[in-house]
Design an enzyme around this catalytic site. Structure first.
Site, short mmCIF file in Angstrom:
data_model
loop_
_atom_site.label_atom_id
_atom_site.label_comp_id
_atom_site.label_asym_id
_atom_site.label_seq_id
_atom_site.Cartn_x
_atom_site.Cartn_y
_atom_site.Cartn_z
N TYR A 142 13.98 20.86 3.09
CA TYR A 142 12.34 20.37 3.32
C TYR A 142 12.34 19.02 3.85
O TYR A 142 11.85 18.65 4.77
CB TYR A 142 11.60 20.81 2.40
CG TYR A 142 10.29 20.32 2.59
CD1 TYR A 142 9.31 21.09 3.42
CD2 TYR A 142 9.82 18.92 2.18
CE1 TYR A 142 7.81 20.78 3.43
CE2 TYR A 142 8.41 18.50 2.37
CZ TYR A 142 7.77 19.32 3.06
OH TYR A 142 6.27 19.01 3.03
N SER A 198 5.97 13.64 5.92
CA SER A 198 5.93 13.63 4.57
C SER A 198 6.42 12.18 3.95
O SER A 198 7.21 11.66 4.76
CB SER A 198 6.57 14.75 4.13
OG SER A 198 6.88 14.70 2.52
#
Length: 245
Positions: free
Chosen positions: A148, A135
């Site tokens: 996360y 990400s």
């Protein structure tokens, strides 16, 4: 790498980016094995012509189920795409540590376990690839998604080290860094600035396919290209920008 004729294991392939990616890989002539948790989505994937393995990747049993279902079948490309989010913001409430553990396992432990389990058969192929979907948040974290972000940063570091280990072998190691994408996980995104810039799953999947076909080591997708540019100039500025969200 020519995708045609390759056997691909794609985690999280029944929805979102994974579903779009599975369809594009099939169009390219690959045999695609997807994994997922939802019985309805798994059945839909099978109806669409994919082999589908039921696996909850938030525990060691998930990777074990995938490896057992594969048996001794050859795999040319493994794509660790499945991702799990979790709220972890002390400004709002005490975090649920069980959910945090699930997120850590799904996003970091499971890809490592799958790579380790599949490494012998990947080494046996004429050419192979490991694709880890991290990400943009692996570069600069979001304040409200601490766990996360940590998992994606951890997977990014693992990917870079693994690439160095496998340099000169038949196995390519590719990292894909998507921006915010229109998926079930981002459906409740509160920050409207980011929510309004969500990328379509089909467009993200297209860039992943391009990275595989062109043997890219790192693919910065969509708005992550700009984040990488800012980070190259000033890591502190990139961090400040992302921590606001």
């Amino acid at each position: 790498m020519d995708i045609s004729g390759k056997t691909v294991l794609l985690t999280g392939g029944t929805a979102g980016i994974g579903q779009a990616l599975a369809r594009q890989l099939m169009t390219k002539g690959a045999t695609v094995i997807v994994t997922g948790r939802s019985p309805e989505r798994l059945e839909k994937s099978r109806a669409d012509g994919f082999e589908a393995i039921a696996a909850d990747l938030s525990s060691p049993a998930g990777a074990d189920a995938i490896l057992q279902a594969l048996g001794a079948r050859p795999v040319d490309i493994v794509i660790n795409n499945a991702g799990q989010g979790v709220d972890h913001d002390f400004r709002k409430a005490a975090p649920d540590m069980a959910l945090a553990d699930d997120c850590i396992h799904a996003n970091l432990n499971t890809p490592i376990r799958l790579i380790a389990g599949l490494m012998p058969r990947l080494k046996d192929r004429p050419e192979a690839a490991i694709v880890n979907v991290t990400s943009g948040l692996a570069i600069a974290p979001n304040a409200g998604a601490a766990v996360y972000c940590a998992t994606k940063a951890g997977l990014r570091s693992y990917t870079q080290a693994l690439r160095a280990q496998l340099a000169g072998t038949n196995i390519r190691v590719i990292e894909v860094l998507p921006p915010v994408v229109e998926t079930q996980m981002t459906a409740g995104l509160e920050n409207r600035t980011m929510a309004n810039r969500k990328m379509a799953p089909q467009d993200c999947a297209r860039e992943i396919v391009h990275a595989i076909e062109n043997d890219r080591e790192e693919a910065n997708v969509g708005m992550v290209k700009m984040l990488r540019l800012v980070h190259s100039i000033s890591p502190k500025l990139a961090a400040r920008l992302m921590l606001r969200f």
